[in-house]
Design a protein around this motif. Structure first.
Motif, PDB file in Angstrom:
ATOM      1  N   TRP A  36     -19.562  -1.842  27.597  1.00  0.00           N
ATOM      2  CA  TRP A  36     -20.832  -2.161  26.949  1.00  0.00           C
ATOM      3  C   TRP A  36     -21.219  -3.605  27.203  1.00  0.00           C
ATOM      4  O   TRP A  36     -21.788  -4.275  26.337  1.00  0.00           O
ATOM      5  CB  TRP A  36     -20.795  -1.844  25.458  1.00  0.00           C
ATOM      6  CG  TRP A  36     -20.588  -0.374  25.206  1.00  0.00           C
ATOM      7  CD1 TRP A  36     -20.900   0.649  26.050  1.00  0.00           C
ATOM      8  CD2 TRP A  36     -20.024   0.227  24.051  1.00  0.00           C
ATOM      9  NE1 TRP A  36     -20.561   1.857  25.497  1.00  0.00           N
ATOM     10  CE2 TRP A  36     -20.016   1.630  24.257  1.00  0.00           C
ATOM     11  CE3 TRP A  36     -19.518  -0.261  22.856  1.00  0.00           C
ATOM     12  CZ2 TRP A  36     -19.526   2.535  23.329  1.00  0.00           C
ATOM     13  CZ3 TRP A  36     -19.036   0.634  21.927  1.00  0.00           C
ATOM     14  CH2 TRP A  36     -19.046   2.014  22.160  1.00  0.00           C
ATOM     15  N   ALA A  76     -25.494   2.663  32.908  1.00  0.00           N
ATOM     16  CA  ALA A  76     -25.924   3.354  31.690  1.00  0.00           C
ATOM     17  C   ALA A  76     -24.743   3.686  30.792  1.00  0.00           C
ATOM     18  O   ALA A  76     -24.842   3.590  29.563  1.00  0.00           O
ATOM     19  CB  ALA A  76     -26.680   4.626  32.057  1.00  0.00           C
ATOM     20  N   GLY A  93     -26.420   0.541  27.345  1.00  0.00           N
ATOM     21  CA  GLY A  93     -27.793   0.163  27.025  1.00  0.00           C
ATOM     22  C   GLY A  93     -27.995  -1.323  26.806  1.00  0.00           C
ATOM     23  O   GLY A  93     -29.128  -1.763  26.593  1.00  0.00           O
ATOM     24  N   LEU A 128     -29.255  -3.769  31.119  1.00  0.00           N
ATOM     25  CA  LEU A 128     -30.285  -2.979  31.778  1.00  0.00           C
ATOM     26  C   LEU A 128     -30.467  -3.446  33.218  1.00  0.00           C
ATOM     27  O   LEU A 128     -30.751  -4.625  33.460  1.00  0.00           O
ATOM     28  CB  LEU A 128     -31.614  -3.095  31.028  1.00  0.00           C
ATOM     29  CG  LEU A 128     -31.839  -2.164  29.838  1.00  0.00           C
ATOM     30  CD1 LEU A 128     -33.210  -2.424  29.241  1.00  0.00           C
ATOM     31  CD2 LEU A 128     -31.710  -0.713  30.243  1.00  0.00           C
ATOM     32  N   GLU A 163     -32.216   1.982  35.384  1.00  0.00           N
ATOM     33  CA  GLU A 163     -32.272   2.408  33.986  1.00  0.00           C
ATOM     34  C   GLU A 163     -33.566   1.944  33.326  1.00  0.00           C
ATOM     35  O   GLU A 163     -34.127   2.647  32.475  1.00  0.00           O
ATOM     36  CB  GLU A 163     -31.067   1.863  33.225  1.00  0.00           C
ATOM     37  CG  GLU A 163     -30.922   2.428  31.828  1.00  0.00           C
ATOM     38  CD  GLU A 163     -29.673   1.950  31.117  1.00  0.00           C
ATOM     39  OE1 GLU A 163     -29.452   2.367  29.965  1.00  0.00           O
ATOM     40  OE2 GLU A 163     -28.904   1.168  31.716  1.00  0.00           O
ATOM     41  N   VAL A 176     -36.402   4.231  31.371  1.00  0.00           N
ATOM     42  CA  VAL A 176     -36.927   3.937  30.036  1.00  0.00           C
ATOM     43  C   VAL A 176     -38.453   3.897  30.058  1.00  0.00           C
ATOM     44  O   VAL A 176     -39.120   4.445  29.173  1.00  0.00           O
ATOM     45  CB  VAL A 176     -36.350   2.602  29.520  1.00  0.00           C
ATOM     46  CG1 VAL A 176     -37.052   2.169  28.242  1.00  0.00           C
ATOM     47  CG2 VAL A 176     -34.852   2.736  29.283  1.00  0.00           C
TER      48      VAL A 176
END
Length: 292
Positions: A156, A234, A239, A242, A246, A250
């Protein structure tokens, strides 16, 4: 005298197709498929980028005025450059070992290089997610060995994205560099050694410059792939990191801004086309992609 009925009859001469006509007939099905499924969708994307929501270049003006788009582009460029550099260093080491290994060792090394290509990028991204999470194998090993006291944040964020991207890109870096190194005449290195150069000097002054076309070709190829990454950022970015692919998703699926999404897709297409043109000037693309 010979009976006219016994004379052989000559069949009418049929016009033969020229070489050019036969060539076009052979490639016509593939050309039709490319036009329908490739050129037409791309033309629609380019058209939408200058017509949605209204005709003009307002969408492209966002490249210079939108802070979020600029931040996303900088993130994409930074991650792509870093992942390309790390991939090239690791790929060069592996390719160098491949060139100087025996045939039996080469077969096993090639197996290790090619097996990741047979595994889906989605499967590999989830595998890295399991390994790098706070309760994953990597943190458990580091904590049990006493190297760290608290779990490291490896997913992440950009760290997890870089790990996943480098792992995916390694075969695409190794194979072009290996193909270039394999064609280097080893007698040049032997001649340098015979003239008194050490191994390091011979490598730095002879082998490294001769292998640079493969490094440049692999670097551009890996960088092009990195720009369009979607699944790995992703999943491992969560998230929070970015990249352009991606961000396009969005804009189109969540915010429903078709004009902005198609503008970014068109911009990415132009950049990749320019990089491919640069790559074609550096290395032979047919040889790079396995053509004879």
């Amino acid at each position: 005298m010979t009976d006219p009925a016994d004379r052989p009859t000559l069949s009418p001469v049929r016009p033969r197709l020229g070489v050019t006509a036969r060539y076009w007939l052979l490639i016509l099905p593939a050309l039709a498929l490319m036009v329908v499924f490739y050129l037409y969708p791309i033309s629609k994307v380019l058209w939408m980028s200058v017509t949605e929501p209204q005709p003009g270049l307002d969408n492209y003006a966002l490249l210079a005025t939108s802070a979020s788009i600029q931040r996303m582009l900088v993130t994409t460029a930074r991650i792509s450059v870093i992942s390309t550099l790390i991939t090239l260093v690791l790929a060069y080491v592996v390719a160098y070992a491949l060139v100087h290994a025996s045939e039996r060792v080469q077969r096993w090394m090639f197996l290790g290089v090619l097996v990741p290509l047979w595994i889906s990028v989605l499967v590999r991204a989830f595998a890295w997610f399991v390994l790098l999470r706070r309760e994953g194998l990597v943190n458990n090993i580091l904590m049990s060995s006493g190297l760290i006291e608290a779990p490291l944040s490896l997913i992440w964020n950009e760290t997890g994205v870089l790990i996943g991207m480098v792992h995916y890109m390694l075969p695409f870096g190794i194979l072009p560099i290996y193909a270039n190194m394999r064609d280097i005449d080893q007698r040049c290195i032997a001649a340098a050694r015979g003239l008194g150069a050490s191994r390091g000097v011979a490598f730095r002054t002879v082998f490294l410059p001769l292998s640079m076309p493969g490094v440049v070709g692999a670097g551009i190829l890996v960088f092009i792939f990195s720009l369009g990454f979607f699944v790995t950022p992703a999943i491992l970015g969560g998230g929070k990191t970015l990249m352009v692919a991606e961000y396009i998703k969005v804009q189109i699926l969540e915010i429903v801004r078709w004009g902005v999404g198609s503008m970014l897709a068109a911009t990415l297409l132009v950049i990749i086309g320019a990089l491919l043109a640069l790559l074609a000037r550096v290395v032979d693309l047919r040889k790079l992609f396995g053509a004879i």
